[in-house]
Structures are given as structure tokens and as C-alpha cells.
Write an enzyme that holds these catalytic residues in place. Sequence first.
Site, mmCIF file in Angstrom:
data_model
loop_
_atom_site.group_PDB
_atom_site.id
_atom_site.type_symbol
_atom_site.label_atom_id
_atom_site.label_comp_id
_atom_site.label_asym_id
_atom_site.label_seq_id
_atom_site.Cartn_x
_atom_site.Cartn_y
_atom_site.Cartn_z
ATOM 1 N N CYS A 75 36.803 41.065 39.893
ATOM 2 C CA CYS A 75 35.844 40.276 40.673
ATOM 3 C C CYS A 75 36.004 38.822 40.224
ATOM 4 O O CYS A 75 35.803 38.513 39.039
ATOM 5 C CB CYS A 75 34.440 40.796 40.357
ATOM 6 S SG CYS A 75 33.110 39.864 41.125
ATOM 7 N N CYS A 185 38.407 36.118 46.481
ATOM 8 C CA CYS A 185 37.365 37.137 46.274
ATOM 9 C C CYS A 185 38.040 38.458 46.590
ATOM 10 O O CYS A 185 38.756 38.573 47.593
ATOM 11 C CB CYS A 185 36.189 36.890 47.216
ATOM 12 S SG CYS A 185 35.045 38.286 47.345
HETATM 13 N N1 DGL Z 1 34.473 40.703 44.935
HETATM 14 C C1 DGL Z 1 33.861 39.634 44.241
HETATM 15 C C2 DGL Z 1 34.819 38.496 43.954
HETATM 16 O O1 DGL Z 1 35.984 38.731 43.784
HETATM 17 C C3 DGL Z 1 32.532 39.094 44.581
HETATM 18 C C4 DGL Z 1 31.773 39.518 45.689
HETATM 19 C C5 DGL Z 1 30.309 39.248 45.604
HETATM 20 O O2 DGL Z 1 29.855 38.165 45.973
HETATM 21 O O3 DGL Z 1 29.643 40.167 45.175
HETATM 22 O O4 DGL Z 1 34.417 37.370 43.875
#
Ligand code: DGL
Length: 254
Positions: A75, A185
Amino acid sequence: MNQKSDYIAVFDSGVGGISVLRQLVNQMPNERFLYYGDSANAPYGTKTIAQVQELSIAVAEKLITQGIKALVVACNTATAAAVDLLRERYPQLIVVGIEPAVKLAADQFPGGTVGVMATPLTTDSEKLHALEARWQEKCNIIPLPTPGLVELVEAGKAISEESEALLRPMLAPYAGKLDAVVLGCTHYPFAAATIQSLVGADTVLLDGGEGTARETQRRLALADLCNDGEGEILIQSSAEDPEMIKRCWELLKN
Ligand code: DGL
């Protein structure tokens, strides 16, 4: 003492980190993976740094009790907010984060124009500002914050009329004008087909998943912790809805 057969834990605010798990499994089919999607608390990208740090520690604690040798923060948002803290707190673990692939884009397109899509927290983070400042001289970087897309991917609508309607006003003005778009993301690769259709076929989409998997493998090899037994994948979610785990499996096969 960590064992070769311990899990590699992989976590995200929800289903997005599956795009990283996919790369990890491709590169290391003999490893045992434990994926945790914190979908009950998604999105992380609109929370404060302190909230994301608290959530990341709570997830790490749950994973550590299950016997893990590495923690992959799949993430970008949690990496920006909490990876340093996690490294400090768990020195016994290999902790690997993911960051928007700005360096990769700058290396591939010197003098080019690169859009960086990310959540609001990542877009405002010191880590991303530092990355952009470092590579801005090599290429023209355009931040493209994309609020709302994570929620659609969580809802199983990565490719849908809704995601097209959300992304069109943000991306259509850049059609044919970008050399690359960084998917900063881990949820965004699942909307890649829509993003590609809006920015145009000549724009290259880049994400940090493969680099993160390579780094994880490198760190495990260095510590002599690569598994030589059977591979395995376990998926867990903080959401009560069993659909979320089903969605993760579907995205993994996607
Ligand atoms: N998948 C996450 C990232 O790579 C974040 C998503 C979220 O905002 O929860 O930033």
C-alpha cells in the site's frame, strides 16, 4: 528465530495489494503468502498519518502472531505514513514497502511528461514530495490525485461505468500528452484498462508492484530465508462481508 517456511505477510487497506501479491507469487511460487486486506477500514488515503500508522500497527500485530518472516506493505499510502515506524518496531522482520514508480518513469522517459496518480495522503506525503523533487529535473511530473477510485475498486467496480465517469474528467484533458502514468496506489492497476483508454494507447502505465516483489526476493535471499518447500496463499480480511475475500481471489486471477 525466523524460519524459511514462515509466511511472507502482505497487507493493504483492502483488495488493492492483490496487484502486488500477484507479482510476488509470480516471482516466488515456492513461498507461503499470507494476505491481509483491511477493507473494514478502507480507504486509508483520506485518513491522517497518525490514523494510518495506528491501523498499520494493528494489522502487523495480527499478522505477526501467525508466524511471518517478512512484512510487505503493499500500500503506497501505508508505506508513506508508516513504513519507517514498522521497521523501527519490528527489527526482527524484513519490512518492504511500495512507493510510486516515479524513478522508473524518469529513467524510461528522460525529458518526458509523467502523470502520477495517487491517493490524497500519498500525494501530500513528504516521501512523494521528495521523490518528485529528486526526479523533477529529469522529467516533467504532473500530480493526478484520484479520490474515489479506491472505493470503486473495493466495491468490485474497477472497470465500470462509474469508474469511467470518475476518471474521465481527471484524465481526458491529458489524452495523448503523457509519456507515462505512474499508478501510485495498488488499487489502480485493476482499473488500468479504463485509465489506458482515457490517456491514450501510447502512454505507458507503470506501477511499483514488480519492483517491490524483486526487492522482497532480494532481501529474503540475503537473509537466507527463501522457502524451498511448497507454495501457499492465504487471504484474510477485516471486513465481515465474505465477498471481500472472494473479490481478492478473483482479482488475483485477473
Ligand atoms: N492501495 C492503497 C495504496 O496503494 C491505498 C488505498 C486507500 O486509500 O485505502 O495507496
